[in-house]
Design a protein around this motif. Structure first.
Motif, PDB file in Angstrom:
ATOM      1  N   LYS A 119       0.854  -1.379  -0.189  1.00 44.74           N
ATOM      2  CA  LYS A 119      -0.094   0.055  -0.037  1.00 44.74           C
ATOM      3  C   LYS A 119       0.840   1.557   0.092  1.00 44.74           C
ATOM      4  O   LYS A 119       0.400   2.152  -0.850  1.00 44.74           O
ATOM      5  CB  LYS A 119      -0.897  -0.044   1.097  1.00 44.74           C
ATOM      6  CG  LYS A 119      -2.373  -0.452   0.753  1.00 44.74           C
ATOM      7  CD  LYS A 119      -3.221  -0.337   2.084  1.00 44.74           C
ATOM      8  CE  LYS A 119      -4.775  -0.476   1.712  1.00 44.74           C
ATOM      9  NZ  LYS A 119      -5.590  -0.448   2.842  1.00 44.74           N
ATOM     10  N   PRO A 120       1.856   1.571   1.013  1.00 47.08           N
ATOM     11  CA  PRO A 120       2.433   2.875   0.775  1.00 47.08           C
ATOM     12  C   PRO A 120       3.419   2.696  -0.446  1.00 47.08           C
ATOM     13  O   PRO A 120       3.441   4.049  -0.786  1.00 47.08           O
ATOM     14  CB  PRO A 120       3.540   2.545   2.057  1.00 47.08           C
ATOM     15  CG  PRO A 120       3.039   1.433   2.990  1.00 47.08           C
ATOM     16  CD  PRO A 120       2.247   0.418   2.021  1.00 47.08           C
ATOM     17  N   TYR A 121       4.046   1.917  -1.165  1.00 42.88           N
ATOM     18  CA  TYR A 121       4.538   1.815  -2.119  1.00 42.88           C
ATOM     19  C   TYR A 121       3.501   2.535  -3.383  1.00 42.88           C
ATOM     20  O   TYR A 121       3.883   3.345  -4.367  1.00 42.88           O
ATOM     21  CB  TYR A 121       5.312   0.676  -2.523  1.00 42.88           C
ATOM     22  CG  TYR A 121       5.825   0.350  -3.972  1.00 42.88           C
ATOM     23  CD1 TYR A 121       6.980   1.154  -4.297  1.00 42.88           C
ATOM     24  CD2 TYR A 121       5.355  -0.193  -5.003  1.00 42.88           C
ATOM     25  CE1 TYR A 121       7.587   1.009  -5.635  1.00 42.88           C
ATOM     26  CE2 TYR A 121       5.835  -0.266  -6.376  1.00 42.88           C
ATOM     27  CZ  TYR A 121       7.081   0.620  -6.630  1.00 42.88           C
ATOM     28  OH  TYR A 121       7.565   0.427  -7.845  1.00 42.88           O
ATOM     29  N   VAL A 122       2.512   1.798  -3.627  1.00 45.29           N
ATOM     30  CA  VAL A 122       1.450   2.153  -4.342  1.00 45.29           C
ATOM     31  C   VAL A 122       1.293   3.609  -4.187  1.00 45.29           C
ATOM     32  O   VAL A 122       1.034   4.404  -5.146  1.00 45.29           O
ATOM     33  CB  VAL A 122       0.021   1.234  -4.433  1.00 45.29           C
ATOM     34  CG1 VAL A 122      -0.798   1.531  -5.252  1.00 45.29           C
ATOM     35  CG2 VAL A 122       0.616  -0.284  -4.766  1.00 45.29           C
ATOM     36  N   ARG A 123       0.970   4.067  -3.174  1.00 45.51           N
ATOM     37  CA  ARG A 123       0.502   5.295  -2.883  1.00 45.51           C
ATOM     38  C   ARG A 123       1.361   6.200  -3.130  1.00 45.51           C
ATOM     39  O   ARG A 123       1.245   7.454  -3.882  1.00 45.51           O
ATOM     40  CB  ARG A 123      -0.060   5.577  -1.563  1.00 45.51           C
ATOM     41  CG  ARG A 123      -1.381   5.152  -1.078  1.00 45.51           C
ATOM     42  CD  ARG A 123      -1.499   4.934   0.391  1.00 45.51           C
ATOM     43  NE  ARG A 123      -2.976   4.437   0.583  1.00 45.51           N
ATOM     44  CZ  ARG A 123      -3.135   4.101   1.861  1.00 45.51           C
ATOM     45  NH1 ARG A 123      -2.418   4.139   3.161  1.00 45.51           N
ATOM     46  NH2 ARG A 123      -4.403   3.750   2.244  1.00 45.51           N
ATOM     47  N   SER A 124       2.682   6.056  -2.812  1.00 48.02           N
ATOM     48  CA  SER A 124       3.882   6.899  -3.223  1.00 48.02           C
ATOM     49  C   SER A 124       4.150   6.993  -4.569  1.00 48.02           C
ATOM     50  O   SER A 124       4.430   8.286  -5.105  1.00 48.02           O
ATOM     51  CB  SER A 124       5.226   6.296  -2.333  1.00 48.02           C
ATOM     52  OG  SER A 124       6.366   7.050  -2.847  1.00 48.02           O
ATOM     53  N   LEU A 125       3.894   5.915  -5.404  1.00 48.58           N
ATOM     54  CA  LEU A 125       4.384   5.882  -6.560  1.00 48.58           C
ATOM     55  C   LEU A 125       3.168   6.789  -7.396  1.00 48.58           C
ATOM     56  O   LEU A 125       3.560   7.399  -8.325  1.00 48.58           O
ATOM     57  CB  LEU A 125       4.535   4.673  -7.382  1.00 48.58           C
ATOM     58  CG  LEU A 125       4.680   4.260  -8.840  1.00 48.58           C
ATOM     59  CD1 LEU A 125       5.902   4.802  -9.103  1.00 48.58           C
ATOM     60  CD2 LEU A 125       4.608   2.845  -9.263  1.00 48.58           C
ATOM     61  N   ALA A 126       2.018   6.446  -7.167  1.00 49.91           N
ATOM     62  CA  ALA A 126       0.807   7.060  -7.674  1.00 49.91           C
ATOM     63  C   ALA A 126       1.010   8.714  -7.596  1.00 49.91           C
ATOM     64  O   ALA A 126       0.719   9.553  -8.194  1.00 49.91           O
ATOM     65  CB  ALA A 126      -0.597   6.593  -7.181  1.00 49.91           C
ATOM     66  N   ASP A 127       1.405   8.989  -6.359  1.00 52.93           N
ATOM     67  CA  ASP A 127       1.743  10.553  -6.073  1.00 52.93           C
ATOM     68  C   ASP A 127       2.721  11.194  -6.895  1.00 52.93           C
ATOM     69  O   ASP A 127       2.852  12.169  -7.368  1.00 52.93           O
ATOM     70  CB  ASP A 127       1.755  10.685  -4.557  1.00 52.93           C
ATOM     71  CG  ASP A 127       1.648  12.324  -4.012  1.00 52.93           C
ATOM     72  OD1 ASP A 127       0.533  12.748  -4.324  1.00 52.93           O
ATOM     73  OD2 ASP A 127       2.936  12.526  -3.671  1.00 52.93           O
ATOM     74  N   GLU A 128       3.756  10.277  -7.017  1.00 50.70           N
ATOM     75  CA  GLU A 128       4.998  10.693  -7.795  1.00 50.70           C
ATOM     76  C   GLU A 128       4.510  10.971  -9.463  1.00 50.70           C
ATOM     77  O   GLU A 128       4.886  11.966  -9.782  1.00 50.70           O
ATOM     78  CB  GLU A 128       6.161   9.551  -7.583  1.00 50.70           C
ATOM     79  CG  GLU A 128       7.320   9.964  -8.697  1.00 50.70           C
ATOM     80  CD  GLU A 128       8.206   8.859  -8.343  1.00 50.70           C
ATOM     81  OE1 GLU A 128       8.982   8.757  -9.482  1.00 50.70           O
ATOM     82  OE2 GLU A 128       8.337   8.081  -7.499  1.00 50.70           O
ATOM     83  N   LEU A 129       3.800   9.849  -9.803  1.00 44.91           N
ATOM     84  CA  LEU A 129       3.368  10.053 -11.324  1.00 44.91           C
ATOM     85  C   LEU A 129       2.696  11.218 -11.762  1.00 44.91           C
ATOM     86  O   LEU A 129       2.628  11.851 -12.483  1.00 44.91           O
ATOM     87  CB  LEU A 129       2.805   8.621 -11.713  1.00 44.91           C
ATOM     88  CG  LEU A 129       3.727   7.388 -11.781  1.00 44.91           C
ATOM     89  CD1 LEU A 129       2.817   6.107 -12.026  1.00 44.91           C
ATOM     90  CD2 LEU A 129       4.710   7.417 -12.974  1.00 44.91           C
ATOM     91  N   VAL A 130       1.443  11.311 -10.612  1.00 47.42           N
ATOM     92  CA  VAL A 130       0.729  12.359 -10.925  1.00 47.42           C
ATOM     93  C   VAL A 130       1.207  13.870 -10.588  1.00 47.42           C
ATOM     94  O   VAL A 130       0.902  14.731 -11.377  1.00 47.42           O
ATOM     95  CB  VAL A 130      -0.408  12.284  -9.701  1.00 47.42           C
ATOM     96  CG1 VAL A 130      -1.466  13.706  -9.837  1.00 47.42           C
ATOM     97  CG2 VAL A 130      -1.298  11.206 -10.344  1.00 47.42           C
ATOM     98  N   GLY A 131       2.339  13.891  -9.615  1.00 47.85           N
ATOM     99  CA  GLY A 131       2.952  15.089  -9.444  1.00 47.85           C
ATOM    100  C   GLY A 131       3.925  15.443 -10.834  1.00 47.85           C
ATOM    101  O   GLY A 131       4.078  16.718 -11.471  1.00 47.85           O
TER     102      GLY A 131
END
Length: 403
Positions: free
Chosen positions: A118-130
């Motif tokens: 979960k933390p990895y998925v959320r971090s990656l999603a935030d990075e891609l959208v950023g």
């Protein structure tokens, strides 16, 4: 036969919006024979749901019959690499092999494993959208929808970052064979991708045998039950299946879903105003524009639907997209309702072949949606997207957006 004037999987107009044709099919009956694909179409939710659990049907028949006994022509020898890879994965196996492999895979693919991601998925999603926001926009498909689930399943499998570029093209080429009556060109691409992907996975498995890691491939090597282990081919096929099934639906739900939201400003505004709608929105978008429109089963023992006998050796095509718009189950099924609570969609299938990765898909979809709502609240499309020509796996070629 007039109803089939509107049901035409090779017609771009039908592919653009198949749902009116589904309504006509449901009005015509519970099961209809469709000669162009030599299949019995099942459009109603109740029948699809029941048949997914009916052991008289199967994803394969070779565990009980030869091709000749079943009245079917064996696949051409030149297609063998695709079938070797595809047919040893649990999605295309029946008990007892399916039971054995799913049990062993479940030992490695545990809820704890998914929760830990979960933390990895959320971090990656935030990075891609950023990155998308920093660029002022881009292609939602290639910038967010594709890289997120591909990276997650690659991370799970322990595929190093430098090796990940071919994964999506391999998957797309292999999945082309799931369309109705695929062309020889499509088959050739699938065979080539199957050979290349299999070779890569065998090398990866050999490396993990020597040096195990904290990844799914190492866990699959270690998984056993009463001295029963996965063969190397079963392991290769399982890894390929997890990659293909582990991102195709997520990618297409993301772009199909956002395109549906852009065309319904009231629902999009409600979601932007209340992010607590994300969990039900994910379920509704999977229902509203179903990423997998059709799922096939072979008739292993004669069945009867509404007085129509379907013989052994026939193929049944369960129309997930139609079932998910059945007014007998869903109130106002053609209306997008992100707050819909009673939502028994069958986008993840049902029965013994229920998607083992459904919890992970939900985490990924919620993560990317939340990141886009929080970091790109003014996201909007810059052009009407073009649909892929495929019917079975429903998606877009791209979705251009700006912030």
């Amino acid at each position: 036969m007039a109803v089939f004037d509107s049901f035409d999987p090779w017609d771009p107009a039908f592919v653009a919006d198949p749902y009116p044709a589904y309504a006509e099919l449901r009005a015509r009956g519970r099961v209809l024979y469709y000669e162009p694909s030599d299949q019995w179409l099942v459009p109603h939710h109740a029948d699809v749901s029941a048949l997914l659990r009916d052991r008289r049907l199967g994803r394969t028949y070779v565990h009980r019959f030869t091709h000749e006994e079943f009245g079917r022509t064996p696949p051409p020898p030149e297609h063998e690499p695709f079938h070797t890879l595809n047919d040893h994965g649990m999605l295309d196996l029946e008990p007892p092999d399916h039971t054995r492999i799913r049990r062993l895979v479940s030992k490695a693919f545990t809820p704890r494993t998914v929760e830990r991601l979960k933390p990895y998925v959320r971090s990656l999603a935030d990075e891609l959208v950023g990155d998308l926001v920093a660029a002022g926009g881009g292609d939602l498909l290639t910038d967010v929808a594709e890289p997120l689930p591909v990276a997650v399943i690659a991370e799970m499998l322990g595929i190093p970052e430098p090796d990940r570029a071919p994964l999506r093209p391999w998957s797309a080429d292999i999945c082309g064979m799931y369309e109705l009556n695929p062309s020889e060109e499509t088959a050739a691409r699938a065979v080539r991708a199957s050979l290349e992907f299999s070779e890569y996975l065998r090398t990866l498995i050999a490396a993990r045998r020597k040096t195990p890691g904290d990844d799914l491939v190492s866990a699959l090597i270690a998984a056993h039950d009463e001295d029963d282990r996965l063969t190397e081919q079963e392991m290769v096929s399982t890894c390929a299946l997890l990659l293909n099934a582990g991102h195709e639906a997520t990618v297409n739900t993301t772009v199909n879903g956002w395109w549906a939201l852009f065309r319904d400003p009231a629902q999009l505004a409600a979601l932007r105003a209340d992010h607590s709608l994300v969990p039900t929105a994910v379920e509704e978008l999977m229902r509203y524009d179903t990423p997998l429109q059709l799922f096939e089963r072979w008739v292993l023992d004669e069945i009867e639907i509404d007085g129509t006998t379907i013989p052994r050796g026939a193929e049944v095509a369960m129309l997930f997209g139609s079932a998910n718009h059945d007014p007998a189950v869903f109130t106002a099924p053609d209306r997008l309702d992100l707050a819909r609570r009673d939502n028994p969609h069958i986008s993840f299938s049902a029965g013994i072949h229920y998607c083992i990765g459904a919890p992970l898909a939900r985490i990924e979809l919620a993560a990317s949606m939340t990141a886009l709502l929080e970091r790109a609240p003014t996201l909007r499309p810059t052009a009407e997207p073009e649909r892929t020509p495929n019917f079975v796996i429903r998606g877009l070629k791209g979705l251009a957006v700006e912030v």
